[in-house]
Scaffold this motif. Structure first.
Motif, PDB file in Angstrom:
ATOM      1  N   GLU A 148       0.722  -1.214  -0.129  1.00  0.00           N
ATOM      2  CA  GLU A 148      -0.023  -0.047  -0.211  1.00  0.00           C
ATOM      3  C   GLU A 148       1.016   1.163   0.065  1.00  0.00           C
ATOM      4  OE1 GLU A 148      -2.172  -0.829   3.467  1.00  0.00           O
ATOM      5  OE2 GLU A 148      -3.642  -2.059   2.457  1.00  0.00           O
ATOM      6  N   LEU A 149       1.866   1.289   0.806  1.00  0.00           N
ATOM      7  CA  LEU A 149       2.956   2.283   0.805  1.00  0.00           C
ATOM      8  C   LEU A 149       3.558   2.530  -0.464  1.00  0.00           C
ATOM      9  CD1 LEU A 149       4.031   4.577   2.532  1.00  0.00           C
ATOM     10  CD2 LEU A 149       5.617   3.127   3.402  1.00  0.00           C
ATOM     11  N   LEU A 150       4.154   1.355  -1.042  1.00  0.00           N
ATOM     12  CA  LEU A 150       4.711   1.537  -2.402  1.00  0.00           C
ATOM     13  C   LEU A 150       3.749   2.116  -3.496  1.00  0.00           C
ATOM     14  CD1 LEU A 150       6.750  -1.714  -2.266  1.00  0.00           C
ATOM     15  CD2 LEU A 150       7.735   0.414  -2.412  1.00  0.00           C
ATOM     16  N   GLU A 151       2.553   1.666  -3.482  1.00  0.00           N
ATOM     17  CA  GLU A 151       1.518   2.300  -4.304  1.00  0.00           C
ATOM     18  C   GLU A 151       1.124   3.625  -4.006  1.00  0.00           C
ATOM     19  OE1 GLU A 151      -2.219   3.463  -6.131  1.00  0.00           O
ATOM     20  OE2 GLU A 151      -1.716   3.279  -4.013  1.00  0.00           O
ATOM     21  N   LEU A 152       1.190   4.123  -2.842  1.00  0.00           N
ATOM     22  CA  LEU A 152       1.137   5.704  -2.601  1.00  0.00           C
ATOM     23  C   LEU A 152       2.165   6.385  -3.020  1.00  0.00           C
ATOM     24  CD1 LEU A 152      -0.661   7.676  -1.048  1.00  0.00           C
ATOM     25  CD2 LEU A 152       0.731   7.031   1.061  1.00  0.00           C
ATOM     26  N   LYS A 153       3.547   5.885  -2.963  1.00  0.00           N
ATOM     27  CA  LYS A 153       4.586   6.637  -3.256  1.00  0.00           C
ATOM     28  C   LYS A 153       5.000   6.591  -4.559  1.00  0.00           C
ATOM     29  CE  LYS A 153       7.350   8.307  -1.150  1.00  0.00           C
ATOM     30  NZ  LYS A 153       7.611   9.701  -0.720  1.00  0.00           N
ATOM     31  N   GLU A 154       4.493   5.517  -5.255  1.00  0.00           N
ATOM     32  CA  GLU A 154       4.675   5.262  -6.708  1.00  0.00           C
ATOM     33  C   GLU A 154       6.188   5.168  -7.189  1.00  0.00           C
ATOM     34  OE1 GLU A 154       2.780   8.524  -8.962  1.00  0.00           O
ATOM     35  OE2 GLU A 154       0.661   7.727  -8.477  1.00  0.00           O
ATOM     36  N   LEU A 155       6.751   4.257  -6.488  1.00  0.00           N
ATOM     37  CA  LEU A 155       8.503   3.978  -6.800  1.00  0.00           C
ATOM     38  C   LEU A 155       8.432   3.149  -7.766  1.00  0.00           C
ATOM     39  CD1 LEU A 155       9.532   3.596  -3.086  1.00  0.00           C
ATOM     40  CD2 LEU A 155       9.301   5.844  -4.484  1.00  0.00           C
ATOM     41  N   LEU A 156       7.318   2.564  -8.411  1.00  0.00           N
ATOM     42  CA  LEU A 156       7.574   1.594  -9.533  1.00  0.00           C
ATOM     43  C   LEU A 156       7.456   1.947 -10.818  1.00  0.00           C
ATOM     44  CD1 LEU A 156       7.869  -1.439  -9.965  1.00  0.00           C
ATOM     45  CD2 LEU A 156       5.331  -1.736 -10.386  1.00  0.00           C
ATOM     46  N   GLY A 177      -5.055  -0.054  -4.872  1.00  0.00           N
ATOM     47  CA  GLY A 177      -5.012   1.126  -5.671  1.00  0.00           C
ATOM     48  C   GLY A 177      -4.930   0.873  -6.887  1.00  0.00           C
ATOM     49  N   LYS A 178      -3.879   1.286  -7.728  1.00  0.00           N
ATOM     50  CA  LYS A 178      -3.755   1.213  -9.006  1.00  0.00           C
ATOM     51  C   LYS A 178      -2.775   0.282  -9.585  1.00  0.00           C
ATOM     52  CE  LYS A 178      -4.224   6.349 -10.018  1.00  0.00           C
ATOM     53  NZ  LYS A 178      -3.439   7.404 -10.403  1.00  0.00           N
ATOM     54  N   LEU A 179      -2.481  -0.735  -8.257  1.00  0.00           N
ATOM     55  CA  LEU A 179      -1.734  -1.845  -8.302  1.00  0.00           C
ATOM     56  C   LEU A 179      -2.643  -3.083  -8.528  1.00  0.00           C
ATOM     57  CD1 LEU A 179       1.574  -1.622  -5.783  1.00  0.00           C
ATOM     58  CD2 LEU A 179       1.591  -1.258  -8.434  1.00  0.00           C
ATOM     59  N   VAL A 180      -2.391  -4.010  -9.504  1.00  0.00           N
ATOM     60  CA  VAL A 180      -3.036  -5.217  -9.827  1.00  0.00           C
ATOM     61  C   VAL A 180      -2.140  -6.457  -9.884  1.00  0.00           C
ATOM     62  CG1 VAL A 180      -4.366  -6.659 -11.660  1.00  0.00           C
ATOM     63  CG2 VAL A 180      -4.582  -4.102 -11.362  1.00  0.00           C
ATOM     64  N   GLN A 181      -2.546  -7.465  -8.976  1.00  0.00           N
ATOM     65  CA  GLN A 181      -2.057  -8.816  -8.757  1.00  0.00           C
ATOM     66  C   GLN A 181      -1.989  -9.475  -9.859  1.00  0.00           C
ATOM     67  OE1 GLN A 181      -2.892 -12.868  -6.300  1.00  0.00           O
ATOM     68  NE2 GLN A 181      -2.891 -11.005  -5.156  1.00  0.00           N
ATOM     69  N   THR A 182      -0.661  -9.884 -10.635  1.00  0.00           N
ATOM     70  CA  THR A 182      -0.858 -10.567 -11.938  1.00  0.00           C
ATOM     71  C   THR A 182      -0.515 -11.884 -11.911  1.00  0.00           C
ATOM     72  OG1 THR A 182       1.388  -9.737 -12.272  1.00  0.00           O
ATOM     73  CG2 THR A 182      -0.226  -8.263 -13.082  1.00  0.00           C
ATOM     74  N   ASP A 183       0.065 -12.334 -10.829  1.00  0.00           N
ATOM     75  CA  ASP A 183       0.466 -13.750 -10.613  1.00  0.00           C
ATOM     76  C   ASP A 183       0.571 -14.209  -9.103  1.00  0.00           C
ATOM     77  OD1 ASP A 183       1.098 -16.193 -11.293  1.00  0.00           O
ATOM     78  OD2 ASP A 183       3.076 -15.965 -12.679  1.00  0.00           O
ATOM     79  N   TYR A 184       0.418 -15.422  -8.933  1.00  0.00           N
ATOM     80  CA  TYR A 184       0.217 -15.925  -7.552  1.00  0.00           C
ATOM     81  C   TYR A 184       0.961 -17.395  -7.530  1.00  0.00           C
ATOM     82  CZ  TYR A 184      -0.972 -17.199  -2.620  1.00  0.00           C
ATOM     83  OH  TYR A 184      -1.167 -17.594  -1.354  1.00  0.00           O
ATOM     84  N   ARG A 185       2.026 -17.689  -7.136  1.00  0.00           N
ATOM     85  CA  ARG A 185       2.753 -19.036  -6.819  1.00  0.00           C
ATOM     86  C   ARG A 185       3.194 -19.323  -5.575  1.00  0.00           C
ATOM     87  NH1 ARG A 185       4.592 -19.933 -12.405  1.00  0.00           N
ATOM     88  NH2 ARG A 185       3.425 -18.639 -13.484  1.00  0.00           N
ATOM     89  N   TYR A 195       2.782  -8.192  -8.505  1.00  0.00           N
ATOM     90  CA  TYR A 195       1.919  -6.824  -8.926  1.00  0.00           C
ATOM     91  C   TYR A 195       2.625  -5.940  -9.983  1.00  0.00           C
ATOM     92  CZ  TYR A 195      -0.873  -7.739  -4.840  1.00  0.00           C
ATOM     93  OH  TYR A 195      -1.672  -8.076  -3.718  1.00  0.00           O
ATOM     94  N   GLN A 196       1.636  -5.314 -10.761  1.00  0.00           N
ATOM     95  CA  GLN A 196       2.092  -4.301 -11.718  1.00  0.00           C
ATOM     96  C   GLN A 196       1.060  -3.265 -11.893  1.00  0.00           C
ATOM     97  OE1 GLN A 196       2.754  -7.663 -14.843  1.00  0.00           O
ATOM     98  NE2 GLN A 196       4.008  -5.973 -15.628  1.00  0.00           N
ATOM     99  N   TRP A 197       1.362  -2.239 -12.470  1.00  0.00           N
ATOM    100  CA  TRP A 197       0.413  -1.074 -12.523  1.00  0.00           C
ATOM    101  C   TRP A 197      -0.798  -1.718 -13.477  1.00  0.00           C
ATOM    102  CZ3 TRP A 197       0.792   2.343  -8.980  1.00  0.00           C
ATOM    103  CH2 TRP A 197       2.084   2.725  -8.540  1.00  0.00           C
ATOM    104  N   GLU A 198      -2.034  -1.027 -13.195  1.00  0.00           N
ATOM    105  CA  GLU A 198      -3.210  -1.376 -13.940  1.00  0.00           C
ATOM    106  C   GLU A 198      -3.258  -0.848 -15.182  1.00  0.00           C
ATOM    107  OE1 GLU A 198      -7.902  -1.179 -12.903  1.00  0.00           O
ATOM    108  OE2 GLU A 198      -6.789   0.468 -12.239  1.00  0.00           O
TER     109      GLU A 198
END
Length: 212
Positions: A148-156, A177-185, A195-198
């Protein structure tokens, strides 16, 4: 009892130093020391799966949070996937071994060790990264707060990727937020969550539809 001096615990001399080896690439076979207290480095199966899934990504600028021995950053560099990395470790007691691993492999200037609490670093950071890896302690609660903090700070960066290594009992939302889970292993008790940007997911899907 001996008078004066420091009382020694004889069991300290029997503590075995843990080490792991770089699995692939230009540094294959080189030994990395694990800091005291790092009793749960990422399993070799989990690490191999991580880089297999990310195959094709090259020359990434990486942020490695809860880095421990910096083994993930070093493995990525060895494979040519990571160009440079900021490795953040909150335990000052791990500093010597962390620096030692970087120095003996000639990676000074390529991999930068930073002793800091992960949350503090994220809040203060103004740099953006292609690859953000999080490997918090299994016992840590509410690991999603890091995301959540990484999404807020937009470090990606655009088209970047975030991966968190956690325990299978940990819970993560499909969208933060604007991050979407793209894979789960899942690998035993270990999980890797991606996670990647939506907007990048939408653009990729549009590209696929246009080519059909």
């Amino acid at each position: 009892m001996q008078k004066g001096g420091t009382k020694r615990n004889p069991r300290n001399n029997n503590i075995k130093k843990l080490s792991i080896r770089v699995a692939s690439g230009t540094l294959r076979g080189r030994k990395l020391d694990c800091p005291p207290g790092e009793i749960r480095p990422m399993t070799s199966m989990c690490k191999q799966a991580l880089f297999n899934i990310m195959f094709g990504r090259k020359d990434m600028e990486m942020l490695d949070l809860f880095s421990g021995s910096a083994s993930i950053s070093i493995e990525g560099y060895s494979r040519g996937m990571v160009k440079s990395a900021d490795v953040v470790e909150g335990d000052y007691g791990k500093r010597a071994i962390l620096n030692g691993n970087i120095d003996k492999l000639g990676l000074t200037g390529k991999i930068k060790p930073i002793i800091s609490d992960a949350f503090t670093y994220i809040r203060r950071c103004t740099k953006k990264y292609d690859f953000i890896m999080l490997d918090p302690p299994f016992k840590m609660e509410n690991k999603q707060s890091l995301l959540e903090l990484l999404e807020l700070k937009e470090l990606l960066k655009d088209n970047g990727i975030i991966v968190i290594h956690a325990k299978y009992t940990d819970s993560f939302d499909n969208q933060i937020g604007k991050l979407v889970q793209t894979d789960y292993r899942r690998y035993g008790i270990n999980v890797l969550v991606f996670y990647q940007w939506e907007k990048n997911i939408i653009e990729d899907n549009m590209g696929v539809n246009e080519n059909e």
